[in-house]
Scaffold this active site. Sequence first.
Site, PDB file in Angstrom:
ATOM      1  N   ASN A  50       3.138   4.225  -2.665  1.00 31.62           N
ATOM      2  CA  ASN A  50       3.732   4.506  -3.971  1.00 31.62           C
ATOM      3  C   ASN A  50       4.954   5.406  -3.809  1.00 31.62           C
ATOM      4  OD1 ASN A  50       1.780   6.504  -3.306  1.00 31.62           O
ATOM      5  ND2 ASN A  50       1.584   7.146  -5.442  1.00 31.62           N
ATOM      6  N   GLU A  63       0.962  -1.243  -4.152  1.00 34.33           N
ATOM      7  CA  GLU A  63       0.709  -2.687  -4.047  1.00 34.33           C
ATOM      8  C   GLU A  63       2.000  -3.475  -4.235  1.00 34.33           C
ATOM      9  OE1 GLU A  63      -0.876  -0.410  -5.836  1.00 34.33           O
ATOM     10  OE2 GLU A  63      -2.859  -1.071  -6.468  1.00 34.33           O
ATOM     11  N   CYS A  95      -0.085  -4.157 -11.383  1.00 33.80           N
ATOM     12  CA  CYS A  95      -0.234  -4.637 -10.000  1.00 33.80           C
ATOM     13  C   CYS A  95      -1.143  -5.863  -9.934  1.00 33.80           C
ATOM     14  CB  CYS A  95      -0.748  -3.522  -9.103  1.00 33.80           C
ATOM     15  SG  CYS A  95       0.539  -2.301  -8.766  1.00 33.80           S
TER      16      CYS A  95
HETATM   17  N1  THU Z   1      -0.608   3.922  -8.215  1.00 35.75           N
HETATM   18  C1  THU Z   1      -0.508   2.967  -7.252  1.00 35.75           C
HETATM   19  O1  THU Z   1       0.221   3.102  -6.267  1.00 35.75           O
HETATM   20  N2  THU Z   1      -1.252   1.833  -7.422  1.00 35.75           N
HETATM   21  C2  THU Z   1      -2.054   1.574  -8.488  1.00 35.75           C
HETATM   22  O2  THU Z   1      -2.606   0.482  -8.604  1.00 35.75           O
HETATM   23  C3  THU Z   1      -2.269   2.605  -9.497  1.00 35.75           C
HETATM   24  C4  THU Z   1      -1.449   3.829  -9.381  1.00 35.75           C
HETATM   25  C5  THU Z   1       0.230   5.115  -8.085  1.00 35.75           C
HETATM   26  C6  THU Z   1       1.335   5.221  -9.103  1.00 35.75           C
HETATM   27  C7  THU Z   1       1.579   6.690  -9.170  1.00 35.75           C
HETATM   28  O3  THU Z   1       2.521   7.042  -8.174  1.00 35.75           O
HETATM   29  C8  THU Z   1       0.241   7.307  -8.809  1.00 35.75           C
HETATM   30  O4  THU Z   1      -0.548   6.276  -8.252  1.00 35.75           O
HETATM   31  C9  THU Z   1      -0.509   7.897  -9.991  1.00 35.75           C
HETATM   32  O5  THU Z   1      -0.599   7.004 -11.026  1.00 35.75           O
END
Ligand code: THU
Length: 136
Positions: A50, A63, A95
């Site tokens: 992320n 993702e 996602c």
């Molecule tokens: N996040 C992801 O990387 N994938 C997900 O499916 C849900 C949330 C990240 C986004 C953000 O940077 C952090 O988790 C908190 O929401």
Amino acid sequence: MPSHILDQKQIDDLIGRAVASRKKAYAPYSKFSVGAAVLTAESNVYCGCNVENASYGLCLCAERAAICNSVVSGGEQIVAVAVAAVPLAMPCGACRQFIHEFGKDITVICVDAEDPTRRTVRSIESLIPDGFTFDK
Ligand code: THU
């Protein structure tokens, strides 16, 4: 039902890549680091993490980063996506739709990055039933 048979070594390797990618997360705002790894039919793995932004709505999930990486690397058929977080987290709705775009048979494996034996395995179809598509 997923049509690809995933062997245990492939799954464990994929999870390892997702766990390692989580360490690269740029998450200064939420402090919630996520790693993801995409396995293709050609047995290649593409990773993502992320990436957050001071303009919060621009935050990119792991993702989607991993899938974009696989697309730019050649667009091979995606067979599985592993997601690593602490604690284990399931993909957000955006996602799910993003994964669904690249195959209705994709297997999604979500793990606790600190104890990857804790895992939830689902088909993308079960995570987003009747996801939006232009296919008939
Ligand atoms: N996040 C992801 O990387 N994938 C997900 O499916 C849900 C949330 C990240 C986004 C953000 O940077 C952090 O988790 C908190 O929401």
